[in-house]
Write a protein that holds these residues in place. Structure first.
Motif, PDB file in Angstrom:
ATOM      1  N   LYS A  22       1.750   3.464  -3.352  1.00  0.00           N
ATOM      2  CA  LYS A  22       0.938   4.729  -3.413  1.00  0.00           C
ATOM      3  C   LYS A  22       1.556   5.976  -3.681  1.00  0.00           C
ATOM      4  O   LYS A  22       1.211   7.010  -3.855  1.00  0.00           O
ATOM      5  CB  LYS A  22       0.363   4.785  -2.013  1.00  0.00           C
TER       6      LYS A  22
ATOM      7  N   ASP B  69      -2.203   9.197 -10.089  1.00  0.00           N
ATOM      8  CA  ASP B  69      -3.444   8.406  -9.471  1.00  0.00           C
ATOM      9  C   ASP B  69      -3.893   7.228 -10.730  1.00  0.00           C
ATOM     10  O   ASP B  69      -4.162   6.214  -9.997  1.00  0.00           O
ATOM     11  CB  ASP B  69      -4.603   9.327  -9.221  1.00  0.00           C
TER      12      ASP B  69
ATOM     13  N   VAL C 137      -1.415   4.487 -10.116  1.00  0.00           N
ATOM     14  CA  VAL C 137      -1.464   3.699  -9.228  1.00  0.00           C
ATOM     15  C   VAL C 137      -2.947   2.483  -9.275  1.00  0.00           C
ATOM     16  O   VAL C 137      -2.958   1.537  -8.520  1.00  0.00           O
ATOM     17  CB  VAL C 137      -1.698   4.537  -7.910  1.00  0.00           C
TER      18      VAL C 137
ATOM     19  N   SER D  64       1.630   7.990  -6.669  1.00  0.00           N
ATOM     20  CA  SER D  64       0.491   8.803  -6.932  1.00  0.00           C
ATOM     21  C   SER D  64       0.735  10.422  -6.840  1.00  0.00           C
ATOM     22  O   SER D  64      -0.039  11.117  -7.542  1.00  0.00           O
ATOM     23  CB  SER D  64      -0.621   8.570  -5.930  1.00  0.00           C
TER      24      SER D  64
ATOM     25  N   THR E 119       0.856  -1.168  -0.068  1.00  0.00           N
ATOM     26  CA  THR E 119       0.038  -0.060  -0.231  1.00  0.00           C
ATOM     27  C   THR E 119       0.972   1.086  -0.044  1.00  0.00           C
ATOM     28  O   THR E 119       0.736   2.328  -0.594  1.00  0.00           O
ATOM     29  CB  THR E 119      -0.795  -0.176   1.216  1.00  0.00           C
TER      30      THR E 119
END
Length: 382
Positions: A148, A158, A161, A151, A144
Motif C-alpha cells: 500500500k 492507486d 496497488v 499508493s 497490505t
C-alpha cells in the motif's frame, strides 16, 4: 550430440577445473559459491513444497500445516525452505560486504557488481512474495502495508496497488499473483547468476591485494574446489543446527496465527533481511520520500563503481577507509535492529541517524576519501 557433449565438457573444464584463480584468495571468497548452493536448495525445496501448497486464502494456512504434519518429511522441506531463505541472504550479504571491503566493484568488474545488485533486488522481491504465502497474520498485514505504500506515487499509485492486489484489498487474487511470481522469479535469478559468473570469469576473480595480475594463479581444481567444499560443510553444519534445533528462531511468531483481516498485529515488520531497508523507509516522515529513499538505498549500490576513483582498490592498504567501513557495517546492523523496534523515541532518532550515515558513506565518505588518498599517493605521502 557429440558437439553438445564436447561443449559441455569444455565449459566444465574452463570454469571449474582449469579456471585460473589467484593463489592468495581466502575463505571470504567462498560465499559466492555458497550463494549458488543456497539458490539450488531453495529452488528444489520450493518446487517440492508447491506440489502440496494451495494458493487460496481459506486453505493456504491449512495447507502449510498439512505439509508440516501429514506430508512425509514435509516439516523438513518447510524448514529447509524458510530457513534457507535466511541463510541465502546471509551468504549474499557476506559476499557483498567482502566485495565492498576489497574493492571488487571497481573496474574492470563494475558490470559483475551491477548484475550482483540486480540479483539482490530480485532476491528481495522473491523473499517478500514468499513471506506472504503461509498466510499468517504477518503475511496478510505485511502484504497490505508494504504494497500500500506505493499508493503515494503521484497519478499512478492507486492504480498500481489495485493492479497488484487484483482488487481493492489483499485477497485471493493477490495470493495467487504472489504465488505465481514467487515461483517464477527464482528462474530469473538463475539466469542472472549465470550471467554474473560468466562476466566474472571473463575479467578474472579479484584478490585481497586488489591488483590485476596474470601471474601467481593456479587452476581451480583441486585446491579451491576443496576449499569451497570445506566451507560448504561448515555452512551446512550451521544450517542444519537451525533446521533441527531452532527452526523458528528467524521467523516471526505472529505468522503462526492464521491471517485475520479484523485483527491488526501490534507491530508489522518484514523478515530480518529486509529490516535495514524498512528502517530507511520509515525514517523519512514523508511517505513518498521514504519510498524514494528505500529504493535509492539499493540503487546507490549499483552506481557505486562509477562514483569511486581511487588508485588503491582494496581496503587492505587503506586504514582510514577500514575505520569507516566497519562503522558502516555497524550502521547496517543498527538499521536492522531498529526495523524490529516500535516507532517510538529513541528508536526513530537512532534510525534516522543511521540512515544519514548510510547515505553519507556512499555519497560523501567514499568519493572524498578516494580523492584524498589519490592526493597522498600522488605526492608519495601515503
Amino acid at each position: 550430440m557429440q558437439f553438445f557433449k564436447k561443449s559441455f565438457i569444455n565449459i566444465i573444464n574452463n570454469h571449474l577445473i582449469n579456471y585460473p584463480t589467484p593463489i592468495n584468495i581466502h575463505y571470504g571468497w567462498n560465499f559466492g559459491f555458497l550463494s549458488s548452493i543456497c539458490l539450488i536448495v531453495q529452488i528444489i525445496s520450493g518446487i517440492l513444497l508447491a506440489m502440496h501448497y494451495t494458493a487460496q486464502v481459506d486453505l493456504a494456512f491449512l495447507s502449510v500445516e498439512h505439509i508440516c504434519r501429514n506430508v512425509n518429511c514435509g516439516w523438513l522441506l518447510r524448514y529447509v525452505h524458510s530457513n534457507g531463505a535466511s541463510f541465502f541472504f546471509i551468504a549474499v550479504y557476506i559476499h557483498f560486504f567482502r566485495g565492498l571491503y576489497y574493492g571488487s566493484f571497481t573496474s574492470p568488474k563494475e558490470f559483475v557488481w551491477l548484475i550482483g545488485i540486480i540479483i539482490l533486488v530480485l532476491m528481495i522481491i522473491t523473499a517478500f512474495l514468499g513471506y506472504i504465502l503461509p498466510w499468517g497474520q504477518m503475511s496478510l498485514w505485511g502484504a497490505t502495508v508494504i504494497s500500500k505504500i506505493f499508493s503515494v506515487i503521484p497519478w499512478v499509485g492507486d492504480f498500481f496497488v489495485t493492479w497488484l492486489w487484483g482488487g481493492f484489498s489483499v485477497d485471493n487474487p493477490t495470493l495467487n499473483r504472489f504465488f505465481s511470481l514467487h515461483y517464477f522469479l527464482p528462474f530469473i535469478i538463475i539466469g542472472a547468476s549465470v550471467i554474473h559468473i560468466a562476466i566474472l570469469h571473463q575479467t578474472g576473480s579479484s584478490n585481497p591485494l586488489g591488483i590485476n595480475s596474470e601471474i601467481n594463479k593456479i587452476s581451480m581444481w583441486i585446491f579451491f574446489i576443496l576449499k569451497d567444499i570445506i566451507g560448504l560443510l561448515v555452512f551446512f553444519s550451521f544450517f542444519s543446527l537451525f533446521i533441527y534445533y531452532f527452526p523458528n528462531f528467524l521467523a516471526h511468531s505472529d505468522n503462526y496465527i492464521q491471517a485475520n483481516p479484523m485483527t491488526t498485529p501490534h507491530l508489522i515488520v518484514p523478515e530480518w533481511y529486509m529490516l535495514p531497508f524498512y528502517t530507511i523507509l520509515r525514517s523519512i516522515p514523508w511517505k513518498l520520500g521514504g519510498i524514494c529513499a528505500m529504493i535509492f538505498s539499493i540503487l546507490i549500490l549499483g552506481i557505486l563503481p562509477w562514483m569511486l576513483n581511487v588508485q588503491i582498490r582494496t581496503s587492505y592498504f587503506r586504514p582510514i577507509y577500514q575505520f569507516f567501513f566497519w562503522f558502516f557495517l555497524c550502521c547496517c546492523s543498527i538499521l536492522g535492529w531498529i526495523g524490529s523496534c516500535s516507532v517510538d523515541s529513541p528508536y526513530v532518532l537512532i534510525g534516522q541517524l543511521a540512515t544519514v550515515y548510510y547515505f553519507s558513506y556512499f555519497l560523501l565518505i567514499i568519493p572524498i576519501l578516494g580523492n584524498f588518498e589519490n592526493f597522498l599517493v600522488k605526492y608519495n605521502i601515503f
